[in-house]
Design a protein around this motif. Structure first.
Motif, PDB file in Angstrom:
ATOM      1  N   VAL A   1      59.029   5.990  27.197  1.00 14.21           N
ATOM      2  CA  VAL A   1      57.611   6.091  26.846  1.00 14.21           C
ATOM      3  C   VAL A   1      57.178   4.915  25.975  1.00 14.21           C
ATOM      4  CG1 VAL A   1      57.553   8.620  26.983  1.00 14.21           C
ATOM      5  CG2 VAL A   1      58.073   7.501  24.796  1.00 14.21           C
ATOM      6  N   THR A   2      55.867   4.699  25.963  1.00 16.34           N
ATOM      7  CA  THR A   2      55.248   3.694  25.093  1.00 16.34           C
ATOM      8  C   THR A   2      54.211   4.397  24.237  1.00 16.34           C
ATOM      9  OG1 THR A   2      55.530   2.000  26.805  1.00 16.34           O
ATOM     10  CG2 THR A   2      53.987   1.516  25.011  1.00 16.34           C
ATOM     11  N   GLU A   3      54.310   4.228  22.933  1.00 17.73           N
ATOM     12  CA  GLU A   3      53.387   4.877  22.011  1.00 17.73           C
ATOM     13  C   GLU A   3      52.036   4.162  22.022  1.00 17.73           C
ATOM     14  OE1 GLU A   3      53.635   6.635  17.470  1.00 17.73           O
ATOM     15  OE2 GLU A   3      54.469   4.642  17.878  1.00 17.73           O
ATOM     16  N   VAL A   4      50.954   4.951  22.090  1.00 12.38           N
ATOM     17  CA  VAL A   4      49.599   4.417  22.038  1.00 12.38           C
ATOM     18  C   VAL A   4      48.937   4.946  20.770  1.00 12.38           C
ATOM     19  CG1 VAL A   4      47.375   4.239  23.205  1.00 12.38           C
ATOM     20  CG2 VAL A   4      49.465   4.431  24.551  1.00 12.38           C
ATOM     21  N   LEU A   5      48.438   4.041  19.929  1.00 11.74           N
ATOM     22  CA  LEU A   5      47.776   4.423  18.694  1.00 11.74           C
ATOM     23  C   LEU A   5      46.288   4.113  18.801  1.00 11.74           C
ATOM     24  CD1 LEU A   5      50.347   2.959  16.131  1.00 11.74           C
ATOM     25  CD2 LEU A   5      50.194   5.309  16.988  1.00 11.74           C
ATOM     26  N   ALA A   6      45.471   5.098  18.444  1.00  8.36           N
ATOM     27  CA  ALA A   6      44.017   4.923  18.468  1.00  8.36           C
ATOM     28  C   ALA A   6      43.487   5.062  17.043  1.00  8.36           C
ATOM     29  CB  ALA A   6      43.364   5.948  19.377  1.00  8.36           C
ATOM     30  N   ARG A   7      42.913   4.003  16.524  1.00  7.78           N
ATOM     31  CA  ARG A   7      42.305   4.012  15.188  1.00  7.78           C
ATOM     32  C   ARG A   7      40.809   4.241  15.384  1.00  7.78           C
ATOM     33  NH1 ARG A   7      39.989   0.149  11.848  1.00  7.78           N
ATOM     34  NH2 ARG A   7      40.279   0.482   9.599  1.00  7.78           N
ATOM     35  N   VAL A   8      40.342   5.419  14.989  1.00 10.63           N
ATOM     36  CA  VAL A   8      38.969   5.837  15.266  1.00 10.63           C
ATOM     37  C   VAL A   8      38.209   6.000  13.951  1.00 10.63           C
ATOM     38  CG1 VAL A   8      37.513   7.554  16.404  1.00 10.63           C
ATOM     39  CG2 VAL A   8      39.796   7.064  17.312  1.00 10.63           C
ATOM     40  N   VAL A   9      37.045   5.368  13.870  1.00  8.12           N
ATOM     41  CA  VAL A   9      36.174   5.502  12.707  1.00  8.12           C
ATOM     42  C   VAL A   9      35.040   6.449  13.077  1.00  8.12           C
ATOM     43  CG1 VAL A   9      34.716   4.312  11.040  1.00  8.12           C
ATOM     44  CG2 VAL A   9      36.728   3.165  11.967  1.00  8.12           C
ATOM     45  N   VAL A  10      34.923   7.559  12.325  1.00  6.26           N
ATOM     46  CA  VAL A  10      33.935   8.595  12.623  1.00  6.26           C
ATOM     47  C   VAL A  10      32.962   8.722  11.450  1.00  6.26           C
ATOM     48  CG1 VAL A  10      33.578  11.009  13.268  1.00  6.26           C
ATOM     49  CG2 VAL A  10      35.676   9.823  13.968  1.00  6.26           C
ATOM     50  N   TYR A  11      31.675   8.727  11.772  1.00  4.56           N
ATOM     51  CA  TYR A  11      30.651   8.925  10.741  1.00  4.56           C
ATOM     52  C   TYR A  11      30.183  10.370  10.766  1.00  4.56           C
ATOM     53  CZ  TYR A  11      26.221   8.811   8.245  1.00  4.56           C
ATOM     54  OH  TYR A  11      25.208   9.083   7.378  1.00  4.56           O
ATOM     55  N   ASN A  12      30.235  11.015   9.607  1.00  2.00           N
ATOM     56  CA  ASN A  12      29.755  12.392   9.458  1.00  2.00           C
ATOM     57  C   ASN A  12      28.419  12.359   8.718  1.00  2.00           C
ATOM     58  OD1 ASN A  12      29.322  15.102   8.975  1.00  2.00           O
ATOM     59  ND2 ASN A  12      30.954  15.279   7.439  1.00  2.00           N
ATOM     60  N   PRO A  13      27.308  12.686   9.394  1.00  5.91           N
ATOM     61  CA  PRO A  13      25.985  12.596   8.769  1.00  5.91           C
ATOM     62  C   PRO A  13      25.674  13.761   7.831  1.00  5.91           C
ATOM     63  CG  PRO A  13      25.769  13.408  10.998  1.00  5.91           C
ATOM     64  CD  PRO A  13      27.227  13.094  10.809  1.00  5.91           C
ATOM     65  N   ASN A  14      26.521  14.750   7.812  1.00  3.48           N
ATOM     66  CA  ASN A  14      26.257  15.940   7.006  1.00  3.48           C
ATOM     67  C   ASN A  14      26.690  15.747   5.558  1.00  3.48           C
ATOM     68  OD1 ASN A  14      25.515  17.826   9.343  1.00  3.48           O
ATOM     69  ND2 ASN A  14      27.498  16.996   9.960  1.00  3.48           N
ATOM     70  N   PRO A  15      26.112  16.504   4.633  1.00  2.00           N
ATOM     71  CA  PRO A  15      26.464  16.373   3.217  1.00  2.00           C
ATOM     72  C   PRO A  15      27.766  17.075   2.863  1.00  2.00           C
ATOM     73  CG  PRO A  15      24.799  18.053   3.479  1.00  2.00           C
ATOM     74  CD  PRO A  15      24.975  17.438   4.829  1.00  2.00           C
ATOM     75  N   PHE A  16      28.377  17.707   3.827  1.00  2.00           N
ATOM     76  CA  PHE A  16      29.599  18.458   3.542  1.00  2.00           C
ATOM     77  C   PHE A  16      30.730  17.969   4.441  1.00  2.00           C
ATOM     78  CE2 PHE A  16      26.633  20.720   6.280  1.00  2.00           C
ATOM     79  CZ  PHE A  16      27.356  20.816   7.464  1.00  2.00           C
ATOM     80  N   GLN A  17      31.941  18.240   4.019  1.00  2.00           N
ATOM     81  CA  GLN A  17      33.140  17.869   4.768  1.00  2.00           C
ATOM     82  C   GLN A  17      33.265  18.713   6.027  1.00  2.00           C
ATOM     83  OE1 GLN A  17      37.021  17.024   2.711  1.00  2.00           O
ATOM     84  NE2 GLN A  17      37.632  18.922   3.711  1.00  2.00           N
ATOM     85  N   ILE A  18      33.734  18.100   7.116  1.00  2.00           N
ATOM     86  CA  ILE A  18      33.943  18.803   8.380  1.00  2.00           C
ATOM     87  C   ILE A  18      35.426  18.718   8.745  1.00  2.00           C
ATOM     88  CG2 ILE A  18      33.508  18.743  10.865  1.00  2.00           C
ATOM     89  CD1 ILE A  18      30.690  17.934  10.334  1.00  2.00           C
ATOM     90  N   GLU A  19      35.970  19.865   9.110  1.00  2.00           N
ATOM     91  CA  GLU A  19      37.372  19.918   9.506  1.00  2.00           C
ATOM     92  C   GLU A  19      37.512  19.726  11.018  1.00  2.00           C
ATOM     93  OE1 GLU A  19      39.803  20.155   7.334  1.00  2.00           O
ATOM     94  OE2 GLU A  19      38.400  20.370   5.647  1.00  2.00           O
ATOM     95  N   VAL A  20      38.341  18.769  11.422  1.00  2.00           N
ATOM     96  CA  VAL A  20      38.661  18.562  12.828  1.00  2.00           C
ATOM     97  C   VAL A  20      39.977  19.279  13.109  1.00  2.00           C
ATOM     98  CG1 VAL A  20      39.118  16.876  14.639  1.00  2.00           C
ATOM     99  CG2 VAL A  20      37.485  16.330  12.819  1.00  2.00           C
ATOM    100  N   LYS A  21      39.907  20.341  13.895  1.00  2.00           N
ATOM    101  CA  LYS A  21      41.101  21.153  14.139  1.00  2.00           C
ATOM    102  C   LYS A  21      42.098  20.415  15.030  1.00  2.00           C
ATOM    103  CE  LYS A  21      41.027  25.533  14.477  1.00  2.00           C
ATOM    104  NZ  LYS A  21      40.840  26.939  14.893  1.00  2.00           N
ATOM    105  N   ARG A  22      41.596  19.800  16.110  1.00  2.00           N
ATOM    106  CA  ARG A  22      42.501  19.077  17.007  1.00  2.00           C
ATOM    107  C   ARG A  22      41.704  18.102  17.873  1.00  2.00           C
ATOM    108  NH1 ARG A  22      41.977  24.189  18.736  1.00  2.00           N
ATOM    109  NH2 ARG A  22      41.132  24.535  20.840  1.00  2.00           N
ATOM    110  N   VAL A  23      42.417  17.095  18.335  1.00  2.00           N
ATOM    111  CA  VAL A  23      41.871  16.127  19.278  1.00  2.00           C
ATOM    112  C   VAL A  23      42.889  15.954  20.399  1.00  2.00           C
ATOM    113  CG1 VAL A  23      41.053  13.770  19.643  1.00  2.00           C
ATOM    114  CG2 VAL A  23      40.634  14.907  17.453  1.00  2.00           C
ATOM    115  N   THR A  24      42.459  16.121  21.629  1.00  2.00           N
ATOM    116  CA  THR A  24      43.325  15.879  22.780  1.00  2.00           C
ATOM    117  C   THR A  24      42.701  14.783  23.629  1.00  2.00           C
ATOM    118  OG1 THR A  24      42.230  17.600  24.093  1.00  2.00           O
ATOM    119  CG2 THR A  24      44.169  18.255  22.826  1.00  2.00           C
TER     120      THR A  24
END
Length: 312
Positions: free
Chosen positions: A55-78
């Motif tokens: 296998v070959t490892e693939v790394l994704a560096r993702v910058v996400v902007y949250n417009p809300n005044p509160f923290q948001i939990e990301v449970k999972r990403v597939t």
């Protein structure tokens, strides 16, 4: 007293509603709640991680902007990785927190199946050395009272020109023991392409300046990528080089796709750099003596940036 108390309560309730409305407008503006909650991907950068034979490892560096005044939990990403429609890899990550009203950088990790490389390479060549890469997935966000799924899809293209350095247009001297020939031209292009193999067609022009014909029993040739032999072939017939004339030879090199998984590992480990070497050699008999000689040897450095075309 009762009426006065009710009036105070009513005034307090109205004040609370007004305060909530003003606060809502301050934080969200004149937008729907669902729209306000949705984070936005503002940057994506893909890179290779570790690589082994499987296998070959693939790394994704993702910058996400949250417009809300509160923290948001990301449970999972597939996500799944496709090359020319072929699913070659996937990944699943989770446990991220997006800071309120700001950017958060998260790193996703997936794996590409190296056994898919031969099939991908055939598709790459058959499409004119062009590959469409697609990253498709879904992010599941915890909104406390419910979960929200946000699909994402990014596409980009990369191209190569692998055979461009494997042509000869200027005459080159070829030594046959005491004799000399000239390689006047070598033209290389893709031949048939299919699951069973990929062919490279060659047109070779040799000039014999000698006053006598020279029989050339067989020309054998091999193709190496980063030291891995991926193809070979021969002319399979005796050719006579007429004196003072050009002789045109047509032959085909067969590339074995099954070896390409090994090449892929070396290519990624070398920072997406491959040294391509094509060697052709033969043996002739002159005045009872046999001479082995190199008809030609071509080298080319191939550099790619497969994941570099992805943009937000």
């Amino acid at each position: 007293m009762g009426g006065k108390r009710r009036g105070v309560l009513l005034a307090a309730l109205v004040g609370a509603v007004v305060a909530f409305a003003l606060g809502y407008l301050y934080w969200y503006g004149f937008r729907a709640p669902g729209e306000a909650v949705k984070p936005e991907v503002v940057g994506v950068e893909l890179s290779w991680g570790g690589v082994n034979d499987s296998v070959t490892e693939v790394l994704a560096r993702v910058v996400v902007y949250n417009p809300n005044p509160f923290q948001i939990e990301v449970k999972r990403v597939t996500f799944d990785l496709y090359m020319n429609g072929l699913r070659v890899g996937s990944g699943e990550c989770g446990g991220y927190a997006l800071a309120g009203r700001g950017n958060t950088t998260i790193t996703l990790r997936g794996f590409l199946d190296n056994e898919k490389i031969p099939e991908w390479f055939v598709s790459h060549v058959s499409r004119g050395e062009r590959t469409e890469i697609r990253v498709s997935g879904v992010a599941v966000i915890d909104l406390k009272l419910a979960e929200a799924s946000y699909p994402f899809d990014k596409e980009f293209t990369f191209k190569t020109d692998l055979l461009s350095g494997l042509n000869v247009t200027e005459p080159q001297e070829v030594s046959l023991g005491p004799l000399v020939l000239f390689l006047k031209e070598l033209e290389t292009r893709w031949g048939s392409v299919g699951p069973e193999g990929v062919e490279v067609n060659h047109k070779l022009v040799l000039f014999n300046p000698q006053p006598l014909p020279i029989p050339l029993p067989v020309i054998e040739y091999k193709v190496y990528v980063n030291g891995v032999e991926v193809g070979e072939g021969s002319t399979r017939r005796i050719v006579v080089l007429s004196p003072g004339k050009d002789t045109v030879l047509l032959f085909t090199t067969s590339l074995n796709p099954s070896f390409l998984s090994r090449w892929w590992v070396t290519h990624i480990r070398n920072g997406e750099r491959t040294r391509l070497v094509v060697e052709a050699y033969s043996t002739v008999e002159v005045a009872g003596e046999k001479y082995s000689f190199e008809v030609y040897r071509l080298e080319k450095l191939i550099e790619t940036n497969i994941l570099g075309g992805l943009r937000p």
